[in-house]
Design a protein around this motif. Structure first.
Motif, mmCIF file in Angstrom:
data_model
loop_
_atom_site.group_PDB
_atom_site.id
_atom_site.type_symbol
_atom_site.label_atom_id
_atom_site.label_comp_id
_atom_site.label_asym_id
_atom_site.label_seq_id
_atom_site.Cartn_x
_atom_site.Cartn_y
_atom_site.Cartn_z
ATOM 1 N N MET A 118 -0.419 37.637 -94.701
ATOM 2 C CA MET A 118 -1.620 36.791 -94.632
ATOM 3 C C MET A 118 -2.430 37.514 -93.571
ATOM 4 S SD MET A 118 -0.674 33.205 -92.367
ATOM 5 C CE MET A 118 -0.256 32.550 -93.934
ATOM 6 N N HIS A 119 -3.709 37.657 -93.644
ATOM 7 C CA HIS A 119 -4.691 37.924 -92.601
ATOM 8 C C HIS A 119 -5.036 37.054 -91.776
ATOM 9 C CE1 HIS A 119 -7.275 41.188 -90.949
ATOM 10 N NE2 HIS A 119 -8.240 40.461 -91.131
ATOM 11 N N ILE A 120 -5.074 37.248 -90.671
ATOM 12 C CA ILE A 120 -5.870 36.191 -89.758
ATOM 13 C C ILE A 120 -6.975 36.818 -88.814
ATOM 14 C CG2 ILE A 120 -5.328 34.499 -87.755
ATOM 15 C CD1 ILE A 120 -2.127 35.088 -88.599
ATOM 16 N N ASP A 121 -8.275 36.304 -89.025
ATOM 17 C CA ASP A 121 -9.496 36.785 -88.108
ATOM 18 C C ASP A 121 -9.576 35.537 -87.096
ATOM 19 O OD1 ASP A 121 -9.930 39.118 -89.244
ATOM 20 O OD2 ASP A 121 -10.685 38.164 -90.972
ATOM 21 N N ILE A 122 -10.025 36.085 -85.994
ATOM 22 C CA ILE A 122 -10.626 34.935 -84.852
ATOM 23 C C ILE A 122 -11.765 35.447 -84.526
ATOM 24 C CG2 ILE A 122 -10.252 33.943 -82.769
ATOM 25 C CD1 ILE A 122 -7.205 34.813 -82.709
ATOM 26 N N ASP A 123 -12.799 34.478 -84.649
ATOM 27 C CA ASP A 123 -14.192 34.870 -84.297
ATOM 28 C C ASP A 123 -14.289 34.489 -82.848
ATOM 29 O OD1 ASP A 123 -16.996 34.785 -83.664
ATOM 30 O OD2 ASP A 123 -17.448 33.914 -85.572
ATOM 31 N N LYS A 124 -14.360 35.544 -82.119
ATOM 32 C CA LYS A 124 -14.276 35.497 -80.583
ATOM 33 C C LYS A 124 -15.532 34.875 -79.925
ATOM 34 C CE LYS A 124 -10.191 37.491 -79.731
ATOM 35 N NZ LYS A 124 -9.190 37.015 -79.211
ATOM 36 N N ASP A 125 -16.604 34.831 -80.795
ATOM 37 C CA ASP A 125 -18.058 34.829 -80.630
ATOM 38 C C ASP A 125 -17.886 33.005 -80.681
ATOM 39 O OD1 ASP A 125 -19.014 37.172 -79.640
ATOM 40 O OD2 ASP A 125 -19.749 37.565 -81.544
ATOM 41 N N ALA A 126 -17.273 32.565 -81.666
ATOM 42 C CA ALA A 126 -17.400 31.403 -81.964
ATOM 43 C C ALA A 126 -16.230 30.336 -81.045
ATOM 44 C CB ALA A 126 -16.996 30.787 -83.340
ATOM 45 N N CYS A 127 -15.183 31.044 -80.796
ATOM 46 C CA CYS A 127 -14.151 30.402 -79.851
ATOM 47 C C CYS A 127 -14.495 29.681 -78.644
ATOM 48 C CB CYS A 127 -12.994 31.567 -79.684
ATOM 49 S SG CYS A 127 -11.492 30.705 -79.021
ATOM 50 N N ILE A 128 -14.079 28.650 -78.416
ATOM 51 C CA ILE A 128 -14.613 27.745 -77.381
ATOM 52 C C ILE A 128 -13.017 27.486 -76.276
ATOM 53 C CG2 ILE A 128 -16.363 26.609 -78.248
ATOM 54 C CD1 ILE A 128 -14.702 24.124 -78.316
ATOM 55 N N GLY A 129 -12.229 28.075 -76.678
ATOM 56 C CA GLY A 129 -10.970 28.016 -76.013
ATOM 57 C C GLY A 129 -10.311 26.518 -75.948
ATOM 58 N N ALA A 130 -10.501 25.713 -76.950
ATOM 59 C CA ALA A 130 -9.784 24.608 -77.156
ATOM 60 C C ALA A 130 -8.342 24.562 -77.174
ATOM 61 C CB ALA A 130 -10.530 23.666 -78.427
ATOM 62 N N GLY A 131 -7.686 25.516 -77.586
ATOM 63 C CA GLY A 131 -6.301 25.803 -77.539
ATOM 64 C C GLY A 131 -5.485 25.106 -78.621
ATOM 65 N N GLN A 132 -6.291 24.312 -79.480
ATOM 66 C CA GLN A 132 -5.633 23.930 -80.816
ATOM 67 C C GLN A 132 -4.567 24.478 -81.667
ATOM 68 O OE1 GLN A 132 -5.557 20.386 -80.859
ATOM 69 N NE2 GLN A 132 -6.558 20.722 -78.980
ATOM 70 N N CYS A 133 -5.177 26.128 -81.818
ATOM 71 C CA CYS A 133 -4.436 26.907 -82.483
ATOM 72 C C CYS A 133 -3.002 26.943 -82.026
ATOM 73 C CB CYS A 133 -5.190 28.263 -82.852
ATOM 74 S SG CYS A 133 -5.745 28.820 -81.274
ATOM 75 N N ALA A 134 -3.166 27.355 -80.533
ATOM 76 C CA ALA A 134 -1.795 27.474 -79.934
ATOM 77 C C ALA A 134 -0.869 26.467 -79.998
ATOM 78 C CB ALA A 134 -2.257 28.101 -78.263
ATOM 79 N N LEU A 135 -1.380 25.290 -79.842
ATOM 80 C CA LEU A 135 -0.667 24.020 -79.819
ATOM 81 C C LEU A 135 -0.137 23.533 -81.747
ATOM 82 C CD1 LEU A 135 -2.700 21.456 -77.920
ATOM 83 C CD2 LEU A 135 -0.754 22.049 -77.245
ATOM 84 N N ALA A 136 -0.759 24.023 -82.526
ATOM 85 C CA ALA A 136 -0.431 23.940 -83.855
ATOM 86 C C ALA A 136 0.565 25.010 -84.388
ATOM 87 C CB ALA A 136 -1.532 23.847 -84.865
ATOM 88 N N ALA A 137 0.423 26.250 -83.947
ATOM 89 C CA ALA A 137 1.264 27.331 -84.083
ATOM 90 C C ALA A 137 1.413 28.485 -83.054
ATOM 91 C CB ALA A 137 0.304 28.161 -85.386
ATOM 92 N N PRO A 138 2.358 27.676 -81.947
ATOM 93 C CA PRO A 138 2.711 28.650 -81.026
ATOM 94 C C PRO A 138 3.379 30.002 -81.132
ATOM 95 C CG PRO A 138 4.113 26.615 -81.021
ATOM 96 C CD PRO A 138 3.063 26.845 -82.164
ATOM 97 N N GLY A 139 3.880 30.088 -82.586
ATOM 98 C CA GLY A 139 4.739 31.364 -82.853
ATOM 99 C C GLY A 139 3.502 32.320 -83.372
ATOM 100 N N VAL A 140 2.294 31.889 -83.401
ATOM 101 C CA VAL A 140 1.381 32.920 -83.933
ATOM 102 C C VAL A 140 0.129 33.253 -82.982
ATOM 103 C CG1 VAL A 140 -0.541 33.319 -85.695
ATOM 104 C CG2 VAL A 140 1.804 32.037 -86.503
ATOM 105 N N PHE A 141 -0.312 31.792 -82.290
ATOM 106 C CA PHE A 141 -1.587 32.093 -81.439
ATOM 107 C C PHE A 141 -1.090 31.901 -79.887
ATOM 108 C CE2 PHE A 141 -2.929 30.733 -85.486
ATOM 109 C CZ PHE A 141 -4.151 31.619 -85.612
ATOM 110 N N THR A 142 -1.758 32.404 -79.034
ATOM 111 C CA THR A 142 -1.778 32.073 -77.850
ATOM 112 C C THR A 142 -3.227 32.260 -77.127
ATOM 113 O OG1 THR A 142 -0.611 32.709 -75.612
ATOM 114 C CG2 THR A 142 -1.453 34.534 -76.936
ATOM 115 N N GLN A 143 -3.043 32.106 -75.753
ATOM 116 C CA GLN A 143 -4.712 32.206 -75.190
ATOM 117 C C GLN A 143 -4.664 33.286 -74.358
ATOM 118 O OE1 GLN A 143 -4.663 27.704 -74.695
ATOM 119 N NE2 GLN A 143 -6.727 28.032 -75.011
#
Length: 65
Positions: free
Chosen positions: A1-26
């Motif tokens: 699986m390929h994951i892209d994060i649009d750094k310009d769109a990200c607002i730092g809400a942290g929902q990704c790190a909460l939903a998938a802590p083994g994949v995302f961090t801040q």
């Protein structure tokens, strides 16, 4: 699986790190980033993390590259 994060769109809400802590961090500024080694790993929570992003900054595609 390929994951892209649009750094310009990200607002730092942290929902990704909460939903998938083994994949995302801040980073030090609170913006989303992938944990080392998580790219290409098939974590079932990755797609849920993308759906949880309030600004749709995360795109998940099948395959790598």
């Amino acid at each position: 699986m390929h994951i892209d994060i649009d750094k310009d769109a990200c607002i730092g809400a942290g929902q990704c790190a909460l939903a998938a802590p083994g994949v995302f961090t801040q980073d030090d500024d609170g913006y989303s980033m992938l944990l080392p080694g998580s790219e290409g790993r098939d974590d079932p929570m990755t797609r849920e993390a993308a759906r949880a992003c309030p600004v749709s900054a995360i795109t998940v595609r099948d395959g790598v590259g």
